[in-house]
Design an enzyme around this catalytic site. Sequence first.
Site, PDB file in Angstrom:
ATOM      1  N   LYS A  14       0.836  -1.210   0.000  1.00  0.00           N
ATOM      2  CA  LYS A  14       0.000   0.000   0.000  1.00  0.00           C
ATOM      3  C   LYS A  14       0.870   1.260   0.000  1.00  0.00           C
ATOM      4  O   LYS A  14       0.610   2.194  -0.740  1.00  0.00           O
ATOM      5  CB  LYS A  14      -0.920   0.024   1.238  1.00  0.00           C
ATOM      6  CG  LYS A  14      -1.859  -1.159   1.329  1.00  0.00           C
ATOM      7  CD  LYS A  14      -2.863  -1.029   2.475  1.00  0.00           C
ATOM      8  CE  LYS A  14      -2.240  -0.951   3.862  1.00  0.00           C
ATOM      9  NZ  LYS A  14      -1.643  -2.223   4.330  1.00  0.00           N
ATOM     10  N   ARG A  89      -9.509   0.383   8.638  1.00  0.00           N
ATOM     11  CA  ARG A  89      -9.029  -0.970   8.871  1.00  0.00           C
ATOM     12  C   ARG A  89     -10.129  -1.875   9.408  1.00  0.00           C
ATOM     13  O   ARG A  89      -9.891  -3.047   9.621  1.00  0.00           O
ATOM     14  CB  ARG A  89      -7.894  -0.929   9.879  1.00  0.00           C
ATOM     15  CG  ARG A  89      -6.508  -0.813   9.204  1.00  0.00           C
ATOM     16  CD  ARG A  89      -5.523  -1.255  10.206  1.00  0.00           C
ATOM     17  NE  ARG A  89      -4.200  -1.598   9.887  1.00  0.00           N
ATOM     18  CZ  ARG A  89      -3.212  -0.828   9.485  1.00  0.00           C
ATOM     19  NH1 ARG A  89      -3.421   0.405   9.142  1.00  0.00           N
ATOM     20  NH2 ARG A  89      -2.000  -1.289   9.370  1.00  0.00           N
ATOM     21  N   ARG A 128      12.353  -5.801   5.531  1.00  0.00           N
ATOM     22  CA  ARG A 128      12.112  -4.367   5.321  1.00  0.00           C
ATOM     23  C   ARG A 128      12.955  -3.502   6.260  1.00  0.00           C
ATOM     24  O   ARG A 128      13.112  -3.803   7.436  1.00  0.00           O
ATOM     25  CB  ARG A 128      10.623  -4.111   5.569  1.00  0.00           C
ATOM     26  CG  ARG A 128      10.180  -2.704   5.374  1.00  0.00           C
ATOM     27  CD  ARG A 128       8.717  -2.632   5.059  1.00  0.00           C
ATOM     28  NE  ARG A 128       7.846  -2.855   6.201  1.00  0.00           N
ATOM     29  CZ  ARG A 128       6.513  -2.802   6.130  1.00  0.00           C
ATOM     30  NH1 ARG A 128       5.913  -2.567   4.974  1.00  0.00           N
ATOM     31  NH2 ARG A 128       5.781  -3.011   7.197  1.00  0.00           N
ATOM     32  N   ARG A 161      11.152  -1.590  11.719  1.00  0.00           N
ATOM     33  CA  ARG A 161      10.018  -1.127  12.532  1.00  0.00           C
ATOM     34  C   ARG A 161       9.788  -2.046  13.727  1.00  0.00           C
ATOM     35  O   ARG A 161       9.983  -3.255  13.606  1.00  0.00           O
ATOM     36  CB  ARG A 161       8.754  -1.101  11.663  1.00  0.00           C
ATOM     37  CG  ARG A 161       8.626   0.173  10.872  1.00  0.00           C
ATOM     38  CD  ARG A 161       7.498   0.123   9.877  1.00  0.00           C
ATOM     39  NE  ARG A 161       6.261  -0.485  10.382  1.00  0.00           N
ATOM     40  CZ  ARG A 161       5.122  -0.475   9.703  1.00  0.00           C
ATOM     41  NH1 ARG A 161       5.058   0.108   8.522  1.00  0.00           N
ATOM     42  NH2 ARG A 161       4.051  -1.049  10.190  1.00  0.00           N
ATOM     43  N   ARG A 172      -0.456  -9.295  13.345  1.00  0.00           N
ATOM     44  CA  ARG A 172      -1.067  -8.199  12.555  1.00  0.00           C
ATOM     45  C   ARG A 172      -1.910  -8.793  11.431  1.00  0.00           C
ATOM     46  O   ARG A 172      -2.979  -8.293  11.110  1.00  0.00           O
ATOM     47  CB  ARG A 172       0.021  -7.293  11.960  1.00  0.00           C
ATOM     48  CG  ARG A 172       0.669  -6.383  12.995  1.00  0.00           C
ATOM     49  CD  ARG A 172       2.000  -5.841  12.527  1.00  0.00           C
ATOM     50  NE  ARG A 172       1.920  -4.918  11.414  1.00  0.00           N
ATOM     51  CZ  ARG A 172       2.954  -4.600  10.638  1.00  0.00           C
ATOM     52  NH1 ARG A 172       4.138  -5.109  10.862  1.00  0.00           N
ATOM     53  NH2 ARG A 172       2.806  -3.745   9.652  1.00  0.00           N
TER      54      ARG A 172
HETATM   55  P1  AMP Z   1       0.833   0.530   9.201  1.00  0.00           P
HETATM   56  O1  AMP Z   1       2.036   1.384   9.019  1.00  0.00           O
HETATM   57  O2  AMP Z   1      -0.343   0.987   8.383  1.00  0.00           O
HETATM   58  O3  AMP Z   1       1.126  -0.941   9.023  1.00  0.00           O
HETATM   59  O4  AMP Z   1       0.356   0.707  10.719  1.00  0.00           O
HETATM   60  C1  AMP Z   1       1.205   0.349  11.802  1.00  0.00           C
HETATM   61  C2  AMP Z   1       0.376   0.144  13.061  1.00  0.00           C
HETATM   62  O5  AMP Z   1      -0.291   1.380  13.402  1.00  0.00           O
HETATM   63  C3  AMP Z   1      -0.737  -0.886  12.955  1.00  0.00           C
HETATM   64  O6  AMP Z   1      -0.286  -2.209  13.159  1.00  0.00           O
HETATM   65  C4  AMP Z   1      -1.687  -0.424  14.047  1.00  0.00           C
HETATM   66  O7  AMP Z   1      -1.212  -0.780  15.340  1.00  0.00           O
HETATM   67  C5  AMP Z   1      -1.598   1.095  13.919  1.00  0.00           C
HETATM   68  N1  AMP Z   1      -2.594   1.604  12.947  1.00  0.00           N
HETATM   69  C6  AMP Z   1      -2.356   2.202  11.748  1.00  0.00           C
HETATM   70  N2  AMP Z   1      -3.518   2.523  11.129  1.00  0.00           N
HETATM   71  C7  AMP Z   1      -4.502   2.105  11.952  1.00  0.00           C
HETATM   72  C8  AMP Z   1      -5.931   2.124  11.883  1.00  0.00           C
HETATM   73  N3  AMP Z   1      -6.564   2.642  10.819  1.00  0.00           N
HETATM   74  N4  AMP Z   1      -6.631   1.612  12.932  1.00  0.00           N
HETATM   75  C9  AMP Z   1      -6.007   1.101  14.010  1.00  0.00           C
HETATM   76  N5  AMP Z   1      -4.675   1.018  14.136  1.00  0.00           N
HETATM   77  C10 AMP Z   1      -3.920   1.522  13.124  1.00  0.00           C
END
Ligand code: AMP
Length: 215
Positions: A14, A89, A128, A161, A172
């Site tokens: 994404k 999400r 990554r 990360r 996740r």
């Molecule tokens: P990402 O970089 O999009 O993979 O997000 C990293 C982490 O941030 C996720 O595993 C969640 O813990 C939190 N997070 C990001 N976006 C959301 C969302 N829309 N709702 C809830 N948690 C989120």
Amino acid sequence: MAFIILLGPPGSGKGTQAKQLIDELSLPAISTGDLIRQEVANDSPIGRTAKSFMSQGQLVPDNIIIELFKHSIKQPKFSNGFISDGFPRNAEQAESFDSILSANKNLPVYVFLFEVSLDTLLERILGRQVCQTCNHIFHKKFNPSKSIDVCDNCGGVLTTRIDDSEPVVRERHSVYLEKLNPMLNYYGSRVIKINAMQAPEVVFQEVMSHLALAK
Ligand code: AMP
């Protein structure tokens, strides 16, 4: 312009596609993951709460994330549409996104779902590396930096990360799957499925072919 929503499991590309779409469409992007990481880096109260959820592979509670998102998209640069990476999400967030967008009824909304197998996701995520300074993403196998742990772009330090370890990635992914069906039911026929196992350029072309957008 338009609102472009990118749905898909962690590691489905994404963020990579969002970067290409920004250039191609001159649309800004918003990533709730980046917003949360910024809060964590600032050690703000939100960041401290969010960190414990993130580091265990759990979603940050809806009330926190929806407020952050709402607040962020008030910036004028987002008023003509944007690319949303990582929000919504779940079905509740999808509903609240629609109600936020209802003030912009004239703009089209595209909902893309990137589909990738778990094995491929693990391979992508576990290699990554992210630059601490400019956020550029590298991969130890598929896109390595020229010098180990140093960003080619800005010379910053490359790190992994906190939520990119295998047990956390598996968690996740299972959280993703648990929330997926209710969200897909909510969106129904609005969802455009994309085979995101393909090379990034091919995925990009497919996404573009669905966007009836002038550059
Ligand atoms: P990402 O970089 O999009 O993979 O997000 C990293 C982490 O941030 C996720 O595993 C969640 O813990 C939190 N997070 C990001 N976006 C959301 C969302 N829309 N709702 C809830 N948690 C989120």
